[in-house]
Design a protein around this motif. Structure first.
Motif, PDB file in Angstrom:
ATOM      1  N   PRO A 223      89.837  42.472  21.459  1.00  0.00           N
ATOM      2  CA  PRO A 223      88.510  42.991  21.069  1.00  0.00           C
ATOM      3  C   PRO A 223      88.200  42.763  19.597  1.00  0.00           C
ATOM      4  O   PRO A 223      87.033  42.568  19.225  1.00  0.00           O
ATOM      5  N   GLY A 224      89.225  42.778  18.762  1.00  0.00           N
ATOM      6  CA  GLY A 224      89.010  42.540  17.343  1.00  0.00           C
ATOM      7  C   GLY A 224      88.506  41.142  17.054  1.00  0.00           C
ATOM      8  O   GLY A 224      87.720  40.932  16.118  1.00  0.00           O
ATOM      9  N   PHE A 225      88.939  40.159  17.848  1.00  0.00           N
ATOM     10  CA  PHE A 225      88.493  38.785  17.670  1.00  0.00           C
ATOM     11  C   PHE A 225      87.240  38.470  18.482  1.00  0.00           C
ATOM     12  O   PHE A 225      86.404  37.663  18.067  1.00  0.00           O
ATOM     13  N   ALA A 226      87.099  39.085  19.651  1.00  0.00           N
ATOM     14  CA  ALA A 226      85.995  38.730  20.552  1.00  0.00           C
ATOM     15  C   ALA A 226      84.635  39.110  19.981  1.00  0.00           C
ATOM     16  O   ALA A 226      83.651  38.383  20.172  1.00  0.00           O
ATOM     17  N   ALA A 227      84.547  40.240  19.264  1.00  0.00           N
ATOM     18  CA  ALA A 227      83.247  40.684  18.747  1.00  0.00           C
ATOM     19  C   ALA A 227      82.654  39.698  17.745  1.00  0.00           C
ATOM     20  O   ALA A 227      81.509  39.238  17.921  1.00  0.00           O
TER      21      ALA A 227
ATOM     22  N   VAL B 130      93.337  33.300  20.611  1.00  0.00           N
ATOM     23  CA  VAL B 130      94.470  33.875  19.876  1.00  0.00           C
ATOM     24  C   VAL B 130      94.689  35.326  20.318  1.00  0.00           C
ATOM     25  O   VAL B 130      95.827  35.778  20.471  1.00  0.00           O
ATOM     26  N   GLY B 131      93.614  36.047  20.573  1.00  0.00           N
ATOM     27  CA  GLY B 131      93.731  37.419  21.031  1.00  0.00           C
ATOM     28  C   GLY B 131      94.210  37.548  22.462  1.00  0.00           C
ATOM     29  O   GLY B 131      94.645  38.624  22.879  1.00  0.00           O
ATOM     30  N   LEU B 132      94.137  36.454  23.233  1.00  0.00           N
ATOM     31  CA  LEU B 132      94.568  36.471  24.634  1.00  0.00           C
ATOM     32  C   LEU B 132      96.022  36.053  24.817  1.00  0.00           C
ATOM     33  O   LEU B 132      96.536  36.129  25.938  1.00  0.00           O
TER      34      LEU B 132
END
Length: 420
Positions: free
Chosen positions: A163-167, A89-91
């Motif tokens: 970055p907000g979702f990946a962490a 979703v972040g990508l």
């Protein structure tokens, strides 16, 4: 309890934690997802509707795999899928088609995980012989709090979606891979049936008590879906909260859930599920009315906490009740009940999509009114356990009902006629 049971129970806690962390990390960034893709309120509602619709499919498919493989292997595959989909979703940038694909993948994975972790939790209850479901959901809520606080920090630092979702996704994958192998095995959940035995088992699980608690649980998940997806928008759009404060309504809601669920197991053991759910519904109704009437962000955050305090008991007590009317130990009642989860989320998303153009307060008014249904159906949360001896004679593996006040077969306590 054996070391094996303790390790499996810890792994179920871990599964609930990963699910709570990922779910909160996504839904509390809904305003940012909307801005990144320039979505109207109607288009946003469509995106949010995809998740429960596809999740319902994922839950049903996962349930069909339990009899062959057990819920553990299904959960071990699906949970990393949730983390991967959240990262996708972040990508997606500003492209709608990849967003729809990522959200659909998130939905089907979430559905499979929900079915798997609840089946594992019911297996833990059976092996321990006492009410444990609310404790698992408390862990889910604690992780949800951490997810909401992470999003508040990410918003303050102006982090992008990726970055907000990946962490949290990376943390979720690590925990899932580390604890997944210790989940309950198929032979520990119930005797593996043939197709004929599974069909016969489904006939032995009564529909009426599942429908009663399922209807109430559907109302809870309708309210929960609105709070999860639109609490940040209510605070930001209508009550003019900052980006940092907007996720705090959901955080307060989850903190109250932790407090409530930490005490609910004791309440269920001492007073029974019916009374706990009735009182929870009354408190939840007061909280939802407070949300609708809130004059400012601080009042709304407090009202979200009250709503979470009351409504949090509905789902875990419902799954526990379903486990008591399933004499086979095969998760048939749990799989049926889990469908109401997605019915509630679908209805919540649909109602929000219709009412959102009129503002966020009307969106919250409908679930506030429907919470009355939970109060009215509370007696159904103390069903009479089905005769496990009859199940054993029918060919499926017997299951031991959790030891709790509802297990008392007294004629006036169940709220459901004998044999219903």
């Amino acid at each position: 309890m054996t070391v094996r049971n303790r390790r499996a129970r810890f792994s179920v806690y871990a599964a609930f934690a990963v699910q709570g962390l990922c779910f909160a990390s996504l839904v509390t960034r809904v305003p940012q997802v909307q801005d990144a893709h320039r979505l109207s309120d109607g288009a946003l509602a469509l995106v949010l509707l995809i998740v429960p619709v596809i999740a319902g499919v994922g839950s049903v498919v996962a349930g069909s795999l339990f009899a062959r493989f057990g819920s553990g292997p299904v959960l071990r595959v699906a949970q990393p899928g949730v983390c991967a989909a959240m990262t996708l979703v972040g990508l997606t940038g500003g492209n709608l088609v990849p967003l729809y694909v990522a959200v659909a993948l998130f939905g089907v994975s979430v559905g499979a995980v929900d079915a798997g972790m609840n089946a594992q939790a019911v297996a833990a209850e059976r092996r321990y012989g006492m009410s444990l479901l609310t404790g698992f959901y408390a862990v889910w809520s604690v992780a949800g709090i951490l997810g909401g606080l992470w999003v508040a920090l990410a918003n303050r630092l102006d982090l992008g979606l990726l970055p907000g979702f990946a962490a949290p996704a990376a943390l979720g994958v690590i925990v899932s891979l580390a604890t997944g192998p210790r989940l309950f095995r198929k032979d520990e959940e119930g005797t593996g049936p043939s197709a004929e035995e599974l069909k016969a088992a489904a006939k032995r699980v009564p529909w009426r008590p599942v429908l009663i608690v399922g209807t109430a649980m559907g109302v809870f998940y309708l309210a929960d879906s609105v709070v999860s997806s639109y609490s940040a928008k209510l605070l930001e759009d209508e009550l003019h909260a900052s980006d940092f404060a907007a996720p705090l309504g959901y955080v307060a809601y989850q903190i109250a859930m932790v407090v409530s669920r930490a005490a609910a197991d004791l309440g269920v053991r001492r007073y029974g599920g019916a009374l706990v759910v009735r009182l929870g519904g009354i408190v939840g109704l007061a909280g939802m009315i407070g949300v609708v009437a809130a004059p400012n962000a601080a009042a709304a955050i407090a009202a979200f906490a009250v709503a979470g305090l009351g409504l949090s008991v509905v789902a875990p007590v419902a799954f526990s009740a379903a486990g008591r009317v399933d004499p086979t130990g095969l998760g048939v009642a749990v799989a049926r009940l889990n469908v109401f989860n997605y019915v509630g989320f679908v209805l919540g998303a649909a109602i929000a999509g219709v009412l959102a153009p009129a503002g966020m307060r009307p969106v919250f008014l409908v679930p506030a009114v429907l919470v009355v249904v939970v109060i009215a159906l509370a007696n159904g949360f103390a069903p009479r356990p089905v005769d496990t001896g009859a199940a054993a004679r029918g060919g499926a593996g017997p299951a031991t009902a959790p030891s709790s006040p509802e297990a008392d077969p007294g004629p006036s306590r169940t709220g459901v006629p004998p044999g219903a």
